[in-house]
Design a protein around this motif. Structure first.
Motif, PDB file in Angstrom:
ATOM      1  N   LEU A 198      62.039  -3.471  39.358  1.00  0.00           N
ATOM      2  CA  LEU A 198      61.006  -4.460  39.051  1.00  0.00           C
ATOM      3  C   LEU A 198      60.357  -4.200  37.693  1.00  0.00           C
ATOM      4  O   LEU A 198      59.361  -4.830  37.351  1.00  0.00           O
ATOM      5  N   THR A 199      60.890  -3.253  36.955  1.00  0.00           N
ATOM      6  CA  THR A 199      60.449  -3.018  35.575  1.00  0.00           C
ATOM      7  C   THR A 199      61.698  -2.983  34.697  1.00  0.00           C
ATOM      8  O   THR A 199      62.810  -3.161  35.189  1.00  0.00           O
ATOM      9  N   ALA A 200      61.507  -2.775  33.415  1.00  0.00           N
ATOM     10  CA  ALA A 200      62.616  -2.845  32.460  1.00  0.00           C
ATOM     11  C   ALA A 200      63.806  -2.014  32.919  1.00  0.00           C
ATOM     12  O   ALA A 200      63.702  -0.802  33.118  1.00  0.00           O
ATOM     13  N   VAL A 201      64.949  -2.674  33.107  1.00  0.00           N
ATOM     14  CA  VAL A 201      66.172  -2.001  33.521  1.00  0.00           C
ATOM     15  C   VAL A 201      67.303  -2.439  32.600  1.00  0.00           C
ATOM     16  O   VAL A 201      67.372  -3.585  32.169  1.00  0.00           O
ATOM     17  N   THR A 202      68.193  -1.493  32.297  1.00  0.00           N
ATOM     18  CA  THR A 202      69.356  -1.769  31.462  1.00  0.00           C
ATOM     19  C   THR A 202      70.610  -1.299  32.174  1.00  0.00           C
ATOM     20  O   THR A 202      70.696  -0.150  32.598  1.00  0.00           O
ATOM     21  N   LEU A 203      71.578  -2.201  32.330  1.00  0.00           N
ATOM     22  CA  LEU A 203      72.874  -1.867  32.910  1.00  0.00           C
ATOM     23  C   LEU A 203      73.913  -1.939  31.800  1.00  0.00           C
ATOM     24  O   LEU A 203      74.037  -2.958  31.117  1.00  0.00           O
ATOM     25  N   THR A 204      74.657  -0.853  31.598  1.00  0.00           N
ATOM     26  CA  THR A 204      75.659  -0.832  30.535  1.00  0.00           C
ATOM     27  C   THR A 204      77.006  -0.390  31.079  1.00  0.00           C
ATOM     28  O   THR A 204      77.090   0.398  32.023  1.00  0.00           O
ATOM     29  N   ASN A 205      78.050  -0.911  30.476  1.00  0.00           N
ATOM     30  CA  ASN A 205      79.403  -0.414  30.702  1.00  0.00           C
ATOM     31  C   ASN A 205      80.171  -0.604  29.405  1.00  0.00           C
ATOM     32  O   ASN A 205      79.585  -0.913  28.368  1.00  0.00           O
ATOM     33  N   LYS A 206      81.461  -0.439  29.424  1.00  0.00           N
ATOM     34  CA  LYS A 206      82.240  -0.463  28.180  1.00  0.00           C
ATOM     35  C   LYS A 206      82.339  -1.858  27.561  1.00  0.00           C
ATOM     36  O   LYS A 206      82.745  -2.003  26.406  1.00  0.00           O
ATOM     37  N   THR A 207      81.962  -2.887  28.320  1.00  0.00           N
ATOM     38  CA  THR A 207      82.142  -4.256  27.844  1.00  0.00           C
ATOM     39  C   THR A 207      80.842  -4.948  27.458  1.00  0.00           C
ATOM     40  O   THR A 207      80.790  -5.669  26.464  1.00  0.00           O
ATOM     41  N   TYR A 208      79.770  -4.736  28.217  1.00  0.00           N
ATOM     42  CA  TYR A 208      78.542  -5.501  27.989  1.00  0.00           C
ATOM     43  C   TYR A 208      77.316  -4.708  28.414  1.00  0.00           C
ATOM     44  O   TYR A 208      77.423  -3.617  28.993  1.00  0.00           O
ATOM     45  N   GLU A 209      76.142  -5.281  28.138  1.00  0.00           N
ATOM     46  CA  GLU A 209      74.872  -4.655  28.507  1.00  0.00           C
ATOM     47  C   GLU A 209      73.967  -5.728  29.111  1.00  0.00           C
ATOM     48  O   GLU A 209      73.796  -6.803  28.550  1.00  0.00           O
ATOM     49  N   ILE A 210      73.416  -5.417  30.293  1.00  0.00           N
ATOM     50  CA  ILE A 210      72.490  -6.322  30.965  1.00  0.00           C
ATOM     51  C   ILE A 210      71.078  -5.755  30.868  1.00  0.00           C
ATOM     52  O   ILE A 210      70.869  -4.569  31.133  1.00  0.00           O
ATOM     53  N   LYS A 211      70.125  -6.607  30.497  1.00  0.00           N
ATOM     54  CA  LYS A 211      68.723  -6.209  30.460  1.00  0.00           C
ATOM     55  C   LYS A 211      67.901  -7.188  31.279  1.00  0.00           C
ATOM     56  O   LYS A 211      68.078  -8.404  31.162  1.00  0.00           O
ATOM     57  N   SER A 212      67.004  -6.650  32.113  1.00  0.00           N
ATOM     58  CA  SER A 212      66.183  -7.508  32.965  1.00  0.00           C
ATOM     59  C   SER A 212      64.947  -6.751  33.407  1.00  0.00           C
ATOM     60  O   SER A 212      64.896  -5.519  33.344  1.00  0.00           O
ATOM     61  N   ASN A 213      63.953  -7.499  33.853  1.00  0.00           N
ATOM     62  CA  ASN A 213      62.767  -6.891  34.452  1.00  0.00           C
ATOM     63  C   ASN A 213      62.819  -6.938  35.979  1.00  0.00           C
ATOM     64  O   ASN A 213      61.959  -6.371  36.649  1.00  0.00           O
ATOM     65  N   HIS A 214      63.789  -7.659  36.504  1.00  0.00           N
ATOM     66  CA  HIS A 214      63.978  -7.712  37.957  1.00  0.00           C
ATOM     67  C   HIS A 214      65.464  -7.856  38.237  1.00  0.00           C
ATOM     68  O   HIS A 214      66.059  -8.904  38.014  1.00  0.00           O
ATOM     69  N   LEU A 215      66.044  -6.779  38.742  1.00  0.00           N
ATOM     70  CA  LEU A 215      67.473  -6.765  39.025  1.00  0.00           C
ATOM     71  C   LEU A 215      67.722  -6.075  40.354  1.00  0.00           C
ATOM     72  O   LEU A 215      67.191  -4.995  40.619  1.00  0.00           O
TER      73      LEU A 215
END
Length: 543
Positions: free
Chosen positions: A167-184
């Motif tokens: 519910l706060t700043a989160v970053t998901l990364t892998n070799k292809t892309y990066e996801i950023k969200s405040n709710h994931l």
């Protein structure tokens, strides 16, 4: 009778006692320890355990180097190489931990690491509530599983669902892309991600924005809603609902679709679209409309289907079925359109008709030719059965010119001059500056040249084998005032960009507008968790 009553009461009491005992907290059980000691001065009511300490409690096993066991409180403090294990689903390692047998809660800190079969969480402090099977942390943490790395300032893990909630700043990364969200919401077993609120997905190939979406990080499939768009180098795709396949670089959009071409200064709209990035192709239907900016003006092209293929300098636009187009000073209709950027040629195919100002132009074959350097309209070619007609400005007659072929030239985006050659015929109502009718010119020649001024006929010049006469109005009967093949279609003329759509299409558009308004009026509802997410382990265990 009394004995039976006593027996029933006895059974009820026994059941009550068993129920109470069952509900009562179980005591922490010491399985192993190299040494045990008591120091009432320093640690009142505590049993000091040292070396290879191992305790158990209601399905969990805790090991450490040293522990203080407060027996009355049913509470344990553990030090050094602490590990709490729950079945084969959860491992919690740290330098220090506390565990309450009464509350069934654990607290771990100092290089705290939680491991499950699908993911590992590393952070400073971890809390574990066994009653509801939830792990939560409020210190910067990193989650790693096979494909992805997630970083956040805080989070929660639901053991049974195998779900991380951020519910706060989160970053998901892998070799292809990066996801950023405040709710994931991230399901570690399936790799499914659910995005809520402003979120971005960034890669080398594109940039995605959404405020409600689903992303399968294993299969690279996604579904986005609410203010979502996909941005490539040269295009932005918007729609109420977007489907995306990263492996194929395929995207489809549904309802209120808008595709912006930043390089070619064009926009395509509709209510359903498909795009193949690798193939440089696009398909749009359901009120499909292409808007291109030419000569400081907008050209609107509508057909039941629109297709765009090829790279920037080799792009082809096709429109099918009852095609209509509109430009400020020119509009037209035909069965289909084929436009090539490479050769700057637009073909109007099947019963073409063109309106230039008040003039109507028809023929069997009609081509609009552009200047490759300036990308402006350069010339017009009409072949076979050419007919140019306009209503007399004041009377009821028609100015008519027909011939085999027509060749025209544009100036500043407007048709300026045309030549009609081979068997050219004309009927023209001649008026003076006072708009008084001088006579009706009926003529035949091998070639006719017409100059337009502000989209109206300014001058007519006849060449070679001229045979004709100017008749006074009274001397030319009505049946002689029309050329064979005249078909005035002024009621079909497209006078605005809205006229490119039929009445049936306008009625369907109203329904879509109403449906869109209803959806916007609804309160923001999180995207539903898919069955494939909830049943992921069941489905894969069967496989």
């Amino acid at each position: 009778m009394k004995k039976s009553l006593y027996f029933i009461i006895y059974c009820l009491v026994l059941l009550s006692v068993n129920f109470v005992l069952a509900q009562a907290p179980k005591k922490i059980h010491i399985e192993q320890s190299d040494f045990a000691d008591v120091d009432e001065l320093k640690f009142p009511d505590a049993l000091l355990l040292t070396g290879n300490v191992k305790v158990s409690h209601d399905g969990v096993v805790l090991t450490c180097n040293k522990a203080y066991f407060f027996q009355k409180e049913n509470y344990l403090k553990a030090f050094g190489n602490v590990q709490l294990v729950q079945g084969d689903t959860l491992y919690l390692n740290s330098n220090y931990a506390e565990y309450s047998g009464e509350l069934k809660k654990a607290f771990a800190t100092g290089n705290a690491v939680m491991s499950s079969p699908d993911a590992t969480l590393a952070t400073d402090t971890i809390n574990f509530d066994r009653n509801i099977q939830e792990v939560y942390y409020n210190t910067p943490g990193t989650i790693i599983n096979k494909d992805n790395t997630l970083k956040s300032k805080s989070g929660r893990y639901f053991v049974k669902e195998k779900k991380f909630l951020f519910l706060t700043a989160v970053t998901l990364t892998n070799k292809t892309y990066e996801i950023k969200s405040n709710h994931l919401d991230y399901y570690s077993n399936s790799g499914h991600s659910y995005l809520f609120g402003p979120s971005t997905i960034t890669s080398k190939t594109n940039y995605i924005y959404t405020e409600k979406g689903f992303y399968d990080t294993k299969k690279n499939l996604a579904h986005f809603l609410d203010k979502s768009y996909i941005k490539y180098d040269d295009r932005i795709i918007k729609g109420d609902s977007l489907y995306y396949d990263r492996n194929k670089e395929f995207a489809s959009a549904t309802r209120n679709v808008k595709i912006t071409d930043s390089i070619n200064r064009g926009v395509i709209r509709g209510h359903y679209a498909e795009l193949y990035k690798k193939k440089d192709s696009m398909f749009v239907t359901k009120r499909a409309l292409a808007v291109n900016f030419v000569d400081n003006d907008s050209v609107y092209i509508h057909g039941k289907k629109l297709m765009v293929t090829g790279k920037e300098n080799d792009r082809i636009i096709r429109a099918f079925n009852n095609v209509r187009f509109y430009k400020t000073d020119m509009s037209g209709k035909c069965d289909s359109i084929h436009s090539s950027a490479k050769i700057s040629l637009t073909k109007l195919i099947g019963n073409p008709i063109l309106w230039n100002g008040d003039s109507q132009i028809t023929g069997d074959v009609m081509h609009l030719i552009g200047d490759k350097n300036t990308q402006k309209l350069d010339s017009l070619k009409v072949l076979n059965n050419t007919f140019l007609v306009s209503k007399d400005t004041l009377g009821t007659g028609y100015n008519q010119t027909k011939g085999q072929n027509l060749f025209g030239k544009f100036k500043d985006g407007k048709l300026h001059e045309v030549d009609i050659i081979k068997s050219a015929e004309v009927i023209y109502y001649m008026r003076n500056d006072a708009k008084e009718l001088i006579g009706i010119n009926k003529n035949v020649s091998s070639k006719i040249n017409i100059i337009f001024d502000n989209n109206a006929i300014d001058t007519i010049t006849f060449f070679k084998q001229v045979d004709g006469i100017i008749y006074p109005e009274a001397e030319l009967p009505e049946n002689a005032r029309t050329l064979r093949g005249l078909n005035w279609r002024g009621e079909e003329r497209i006078k605005s960009k809205d006229d490119v759509f039929s009445k049936e299409e306008d009625a369907e558009e109203l329904k879509i507008i109403e449906a869109t308004a209803k959806d916007k009026a609804k309160k923001s509802v999180p995207i539903k968790v898919r069955k494939e997410t909830l049943n992921y382990d069941k489905k894969n265990s069967k496989k």
